[in-house]
Write a protein that holds these residues in place. Structure first.
Motif, PDB file in Angstrom:
ATOM      1  N   LEU A 175       0.962  -1.204  -0.070  1.00 39.99           N
ATOM      2  CA  LEU A 175       0.219  -0.080  -0.096  1.00 39.99           C
ATOM      3  C   LEU A 175       0.944   1.242  -0.021  1.00 39.99           C
ATOM      4  O   LEU A 175       0.543   2.219  -0.693  1.00 39.99           O
ATOM      5  CB  LEU A 175      -0.930  -0.017   1.313  1.00 39.99           C
ATOM      6  N   PHE A 176       1.874   1.218   1.021  1.00 41.45           N
ATOM      7  CA  PHE A 176       2.865   2.128   0.779  1.00 41.45           C
ATOM      8  C   PHE A 176       3.539   2.547  -0.529  1.00 41.45           C
ATOM      9  O   PHE A 176       3.744   3.479  -0.957  1.00 41.45           O
ATOM     10  CB  PHE A 176       3.849   2.200   2.075  1.00 41.45           C
ATOM     11  N   GLU A 177       3.958   1.325  -1.128  1.00 44.01           N
ATOM     12  CA  GLU A 177       4.633   1.550  -2.424  1.00 44.01           C
ATOM     13  C   GLU A 177       3.883   2.061  -3.391  1.00 44.01           C
ATOM     14  O   GLU A 177       4.157   2.696  -4.158  1.00 44.01           O
ATOM     15  CB  GLU A 177       5.088   0.138  -2.552  1.00 44.01           C
ATOM     16  N   ARG A 178       2.414   1.552  -3.543  1.00 46.44           N
ATOM     17  CA  ARG A 178       1.575   2.094  -4.467  1.00 46.44           C
ATOM     18  C   ARG A 178       1.274   3.467  -4.257  1.00 46.44           C
ATOM     19  O   ARG A 178       1.092   4.220  -5.356  1.00 46.44           O
ATOM     20  CB  ARG A 178       0.222   1.048  -4.398  1.00 46.44           C
ATOM     21  N   SER A 179       1.318   3.776  -3.050  1.00 47.07           N
ATOM     22  CA  SER A 179       0.827   5.449  -2.874  1.00 47.07           C
ATOM     23  C   SER A 179       1.921   6.124  -3.371  1.00 47.07           C
ATOM     24  O   SER A 179       1.699   7.086  -4.156  1.00 47.07           O
ATOM     25  CB  SER A 179       0.549   5.663  -1.061  1.00 47.07           C
ATOM     26  N   CYS A 180       2.976   5.759  -3.199  1.00 50.20           N
ATOM     27  CA  CYS A 180       4.432   6.442  -3.277  1.00 50.20           C
ATOM     28  C   CYS A 180       4.255   6.683  -5.126  1.00 50.20           C
ATOM     29  O   CYS A 180       4.968   7.728  -5.562  1.00 50.20           O
ATOM     30  CB  CYS A 180       5.561   6.040  -2.705  1.00 50.20           C
ATOM     31  N   VAL A 181       4.264   5.345  -5.573  1.00 48.63           N
ATOM     32  CA  VAL A 181       4.159   5.358  -7.027  1.00 48.63           C
ATOM     33  C   VAL A 181       3.362   6.484  -7.563  1.00 48.63           C
ATOM     34  O   VAL A 181       3.522   7.038  -8.826  1.00 48.63           O
ATOM     35  CB  VAL A 181       4.092   3.947  -7.520  1.00 48.63           C
ATOM     36  N   LEU A 221      -6.429   5.330  -1.134  1.00 43.02           N
ATOM     37  CA  LEU A 221      -5.192   4.477  -0.385  1.00 43.02           C
ATOM     38  C   LEU A 221      -4.866   5.245   0.810  1.00 43.02           C
ATOM     39  O   LEU A 221      -4.644   4.318   1.674  1.00 43.02           O
ATOM     40  CB  LEU A 221      -4.134   4.925  -1.653  1.00 43.02           C
ATOM     41  N   VAL A 222      -4.628   6.331   0.934  1.00 47.13           N
ATOM     42  CA  VAL A 222      -3.995   6.916   2.224  1.00 47.13           C
ATOM     43  C   VAL A 222      -5.077   6.639   3.344  1.00 47.13           C
ATOM     44  O   VAL A 222      -4.598   6.346   4.552  1.00 47.13           O
ATOM     45  CB  VAL A 222      -3.872   8.440   2.071  1.00 47.13           C
ATOM     46  N   LYS A 258      -0.681   4.969   9.555  1.00 45.87           N
ATOM     47  CA  LYS A 258      -0.321   5.987   9.749  1.00 45.87           C
ATOM     48  C   LYS A 258       0.341   6.573   8.471  1.00 45.87           C
ATOM     49  O   LYS A 258       0.748   5.723   7.532  1.00 45.87           O
ATOM     50  CB  LYS A 258       0.949   5.886  10.795  1.00 45.87           C
ATOM     51  N   VAL A 259       0.707   7.845   8.156  1.00 39.74           N
ATOM     52  CA  VAL A 259       0.942   8.369   6.983  1.00 39.74           C
ATOM     53  C   VAL A 259       2.685   8.641   7.198  1.00 39.74           C
ATOM     54  O   VAL A 259       3.215   9.249   8.044  1.00 39.74           O
ATOM     55  CB  VAL A 259       0.511   9.689   6.880  1.00 39.74           C
ATOM     56  N   PRO A 260       3.391   7.686   6.470  1.00 35.36           N
ATOM     57  CA  PRO A 260       4.892   7.806   6.724  1.00 35.36           C
ATOM     58  C   PRO A 260       5.442   8.990   6.299  1.00 35.36           C
ATOM     59  O   PRO A 260       6.559   9.311   6.961  1.00 35.36           O
ATOM     60  CB  PRO A 260       5.268   6.637   5.628  1.00 35.36           C
ATOM     61  N   PRO A 289      -3.588  13.675   4.111  1.00 37.01           N
ATOM     62  CA  PRO A 289      -4.837  14.089   3.517  1.00 37.01           C
ATOM     63  C   PRO A 289      -4.903  15.436   3.187  1.00 37.01           C
ATOM     64  O   PRO A 289      -5.452  15.857   1.927  1.00 37.01           O
ATOM     65  CB  PRO A 289      -6.057  13.745   4.372  1.00 37.01           C
ATOM     66  N   GLU A 290      -4.418  16.402   4.085  1.00 36.25           N
ATOM     67  CA  GLU A 290      -4.607  17.805   3.636  1.00 36.25           C
ATOM     68  C   GLU A 290      -3.669  18.331   2.615  1.00 36.25           C
ATOM     69  O   GLU A 290      -3.990  19.002   1.643  1.00 36.25           O
ATOM     70  CB  GLU A 290      -4.112  18.536   5.122  1.00 36.25           C
TER      71      GLU A 290
END
Length: 858
Positions: free
Chosen positions: A116-122, A166-167, A172-174, A180-181
């Motif tokens: 999930l973190f990987e997909r979010s960053c990509v 995703l987020v 937690k948001v790394p 979100p803001e």
């Protein structure tokens, strides 16, 4: 993030990422969860690894954006088949914040062991790169405007998906850029810039003032929303405040343009008062934009144009029209045309296909496993019904000494059916084979019990070690609690123990049946002459006409019984045949594709009724036929017994009945023992895989523990000890008067050099081994059978999932390998026996009652 020269278009810098080893963890999981497909999937894994290498250094072009999207789609498609998370496929991804470049601030580097973190960053990088492509376009050309509007909307859609889908699922948001803001701000900002490009295109195409006015007004609204959203974000140390100011300037700029174009509409209708009011408002807004933009984009030319138009209109009104100039608030609101909209992230791409398309998604696999469990439960119930009724039928016939009594009218001949049964027993190995199978079962059971006991002990030891270290380091021991991660493993282990308990009880029942019939089985295992000698001789029988009629009826019923048993054997084979696995997986896969709410229970029930409903009806019909036959056989046998003039002696009849029952018991025991042996061997494979998966999990945890221990101990070792207190004056005087003259001591802490000690492990910490490999995880199956047959021959047991490779196992607290130091260790900063010169003190206090021997001057 950067602001384009003269256009004020804002673009986002992509995140930087570290390399990650995907190949080994993925292949390990595939070998466990998808056995037999590792060779084919190895190529697919290589493709994914190459895709990730490319997106770490992607070029700023449409091709680069496509590469990011391709990898994002691949990772999304993999998620339901190859779940990358802390418990299953353990791969740690590291990405850096987009806004804090080369920052020394903490928290700007994010790491997480999940896709999930990987997909979010990509996806963030896909949005960022799209904004860069858009901002780099030449807005003086038609193609440039089209591409800019397209990619700003693409960026807005990607940021929106991050924010909405995703987020919110992250614990937690790394990194700050994924909050979100921030994502809400970027979503609206990209939409505003796309709307501005559309407005510029409309002006270039010389569209009517009514259209351009509304487009500009909507762009102003979007910039206003972006300004409000960005104002609530605190990103100190970045250019965020500057970008927020640009949004405010753009809001006033686009609002001023809308007012100017509305003044042109008023001029066309000779409404000079309205025209002046709009021009005055445009002049004010554009003037504010010039001040706020600080030269970030060109807006002075349009301000000069508005000034000239306002002066001309004012002159005409003063000399010709003399109209009253209304307040802008009294004029009708300017219409809106919000054309720009976030473009949803594509779910398909030309030329792209899932490289793991042949793998069945895990939720489909789980649904198929649950279906198999329901099916096996149904089959077990129906087959059990057949066998129990067949045993009941055999018991009734044995009590009547049928069919042997029909073949033994002389009282001296051995019934043919009994000779055939004896021959069958000898062919199958007789009593010796039966004993050997019984001797093997306890060993098989013990082997499985040892595996499950050792595995659960390893889990308990790992959990105890984690609790010990958590108590030692407190809040600094910030990894996930072992008890949270081992819960599912322990639940699965408890279920395996329950299965073994049921199997142990089944062994007991089978052995009791063996002991009851061992004498009859031993006689049946002998040759024919020995069999004859074992049966007492009886008197000859003469039958009346009624008796002969009863014998004929009984022989007919015996033939029907033989046919009934044959039908039951065929029914049992049909139940066991299965063959619907591929069909049900195809149905589940289709359901998974068509519906987000994957509910397999209804489909399973429907398929079971369709496939096994007719067989269940056949079982019920077979039982009904048996009841009818038993009633007829009982009546005919009563007539047969009453018609005998010279009845066979009781010992002979009892012996033949016992031998018939012994044969039935032998056949049943052979079947039970074969199923039991197969059950234990299959369970050994499953438990071995379970043990391996648990060991891999423990090794992964120990690798994580090793890294954390090194980090904590390094921090403690590098921390300077507190300065020693200054000794009282009289201590120094006493030391000088009593101490003998000696060479000058080496530099000490009092002379400005702090004694350093090597970092020590915490008390009770386990000895550790380093490991440099990648790790993967495992998610045990939660789908267990409904019930438990004698040996589980008809059940689908939860199979092993895959694991990565991990470092060697850690030793639990208090247990050390041979050759390692087992002396107690002191926390960093405490003295372990070193002596200090007179008048100097150790940097920290010793625990009560623990002091080193004093060897200083007397």
């Amino acid at each position: 993030m950067s602001v384009g020269a003269m256009t004020g278009m804002i673009s986002i810098e992509p995140k930087k990422g570290d390399r990650a080893n995907l190949h080994r963890p993925l292949m390990t999981f595939i070998m466990g969860a998808f056995p037999g497909q590792q060779d084919e999937m190895s190529v697919a894994v290589d493709d994914v690894c190459k895709m990730r290498e490319k997106i770490l250094a992607v070029e700023k072009s449409e091709k680069g954006a496509e590469q990011l999207l391709r990898y994002y789609l691949q990772m999304s498609a993999m998620d339901c088949k190859l779940p990358i998370n802390e418990n299953q496929i353990h791969v740690t991804f590291t990405w850096y914040d987009s806004f804090y470049k080369d920052s020394v601030f903490s928290g700007k580097r994010g790491s997480a062991a999940n896709s999930l973190f990987e997909r979010s960053c990509v996806l963030f990088n896909y949005a960022a790169l799209s904004s860069q492509i858009a901002a780099s376009q030449n807005l003086d050309t038609d193609d440039g405007l089209k591409l800019a509007a397209k990619y700003f909307q693409v960026a807005s859609g990607a940021f929106a998906q991050l924010r909405d889908k995703l987020v919110p699922t992250m614990q937690k948001v790394p990194t700050p850029d994924l909050s979100p803001e921030v994502l809400a701000s970027l979503t609206t900002l990209m939409q505003a810039q796309a709307q501005e490009c559309i407005y510029i295109k409309a002006v270039a195409d010389k569209m009517k003032e009514k259209v351009t006015c509304r487009l500009a007004a909507s762009a102003s609204d979007f910039y206003g929303d972006a300004y409000k959203a960005m104002s609530s974000v605190n990103l100190k140390g970045t250019g965020w405040d500057k970008w927020t100011a640009v949004c405010l300037a753009k809001q006033n700029y686009m609002s001023g343009l809308a007012a100017y174009y509305e003044s042109l509409n008023a001029k066309a209708t000779k409404a000079i008062g309205n025209e002046l009011a709009r021009l005055t408002e445009a002049n004010k807004l554009l003037g504010d934009a010039v001040k706020q933009s600080a030269g970030s984009f060109e807006c002075k030319d349009i301000l000069s144009k508005v000034n000239r138009a306002q002066a001309a209109a004012q002159k005409d009104n003063d000399f010709i029209y003399h109209e009253r100039v209304p307040n802008v608030s009294d004029l009708p609101a300017i219409g809106r045309a919000p054309v720009a909209k976030p473009t949803p992230v594509a779910t398909e791409l030309e030329g792209w296909s899932d490289v793991f398309g042949k793998l069945v998604p895990l939720n489909v696999q789980q649904a198929a496993t649950m279906y198999a469990s329901r099916k096996d439960h149904l089959i077990h119930l129906e087959v059990t019904k057949l066998r129990e009724n067949t045993n009941q039928l055999n018991s009734i016939l044995n009590q009547m000494n049928l069919p042997a009594a029909l073949e033994d009218l002389s009282g001296k001949e051995i019934p043919v059916s009994l000779i055939e049964k004896s021959g069958d027993v000898r062919t199958k190995g007789g009593l010796m084979t039966l004993r050997q199978s019984f001797d093997d079962l306890p060993q098989l059971l013990q082997r499985n019990e040892e595996i499950i006991t050792e595995t659960l002990k390893a889990l308990n030891d790992e959990e105890a070690s984690d609790k010990h270290l958590r108590g030692t380091f407190g809040s600094k021991w910030n990894r996930t609690k072992s008890e949270d991660l081992t819960k599912s493993f322990k639940e699965q282990g408890d279920k395996y123990q329950s299965i073994l308990t049921n199997a142990r009880n089944a062994d007991k029942i089978v052995r009791e049946k063996f002991e009851t019939n061992i004498m009859a089985i031993e006689i049946l295992s002998k040759d024919e002459s020995s069999l004859i000698d074992s049966i007492p001789v009886g008197g000859a029988q003469s039958l009346s006409g009624q008796g002969q009629k009863a014998v004929a009826s009984l022989k007919s019923f015996m033939d029907q019984i033989k046919l009934l048993k044959g039908e039951r054997d065929a029914l049992e084979q049909k139940f066991k045949a299965g063959g619907d696995t591929e069909e049900i997986i195809a149905k589940f896969s289709q359901l998974n594709t068509e519906s987000n709410l994957f509910n397999d229970e209804g489909l399973s029930t429907e398929h079971l009724e369709k496939t096994y409903g007719p067989l269940q009806a056949a079982v019920a019909d077979s039982i009904r036929q048996q009841d009818e036959l038993i009633a007829k056989i009982t009546s005919a046998n009563d007539e047969f017994v009453q018609s005998k003039s010279g009845a066979t002696s009781d010992p002979r009849s009892e012996m033949m009945s016992r031998l018939a029952a012994g044969y039935d018991a032998f056949i049943e025991l052979m079947s039970n023992l074969a199923e039991g042996t197969k059950f234990y061997n299959n369970l050994t494979k499953i438990l071995t895989a379970y043990q391996s998966n648990v060991n891999d999990f423990i090794l992964a945890r120990n690798t994580e523990k090793d890294d954390l221990m090194k980090s904590l101990q390094g921090n403690l070792a590098n921390k300077a000890p507190p300065a020693r207190p200054e000794p009282p004056q009289f201590h120094q005087q006493a030391a000088q008067s009593s101490a003998p003259q000696a060479p000058a001591p080496q530099a000490t802490a009092a002379q400005g050099v702090t004694p350093q000690a090597p970092p020590l492990a915490a008390p009770g910490a386990p000895q550790q081994y380093g490991y440099g490999g990648s790790v993967a995880g495992y998610a045990p199956s939660y789908n267990m059978p409904y019930g438990m047959p004698a040996y589980g021959g008809y059940y689908t047991y939860p199979g092993p999932a895959g694991y990565g490779s991990y470092p060697p196992a850690q030793y639990p607290p208090g247990q050390y390998p041979s050759g390692q130091d087992t002396r107690p260790q002191y926390p960093p900063g405490q003295n372990t026996g070193a002596q200090y010169p007179p008048g100097q003190y150790p940097p920290s206090q010793y625990p009560p009652g623990q002091y080193p021997p004093y060897t200083g001057p007397k």
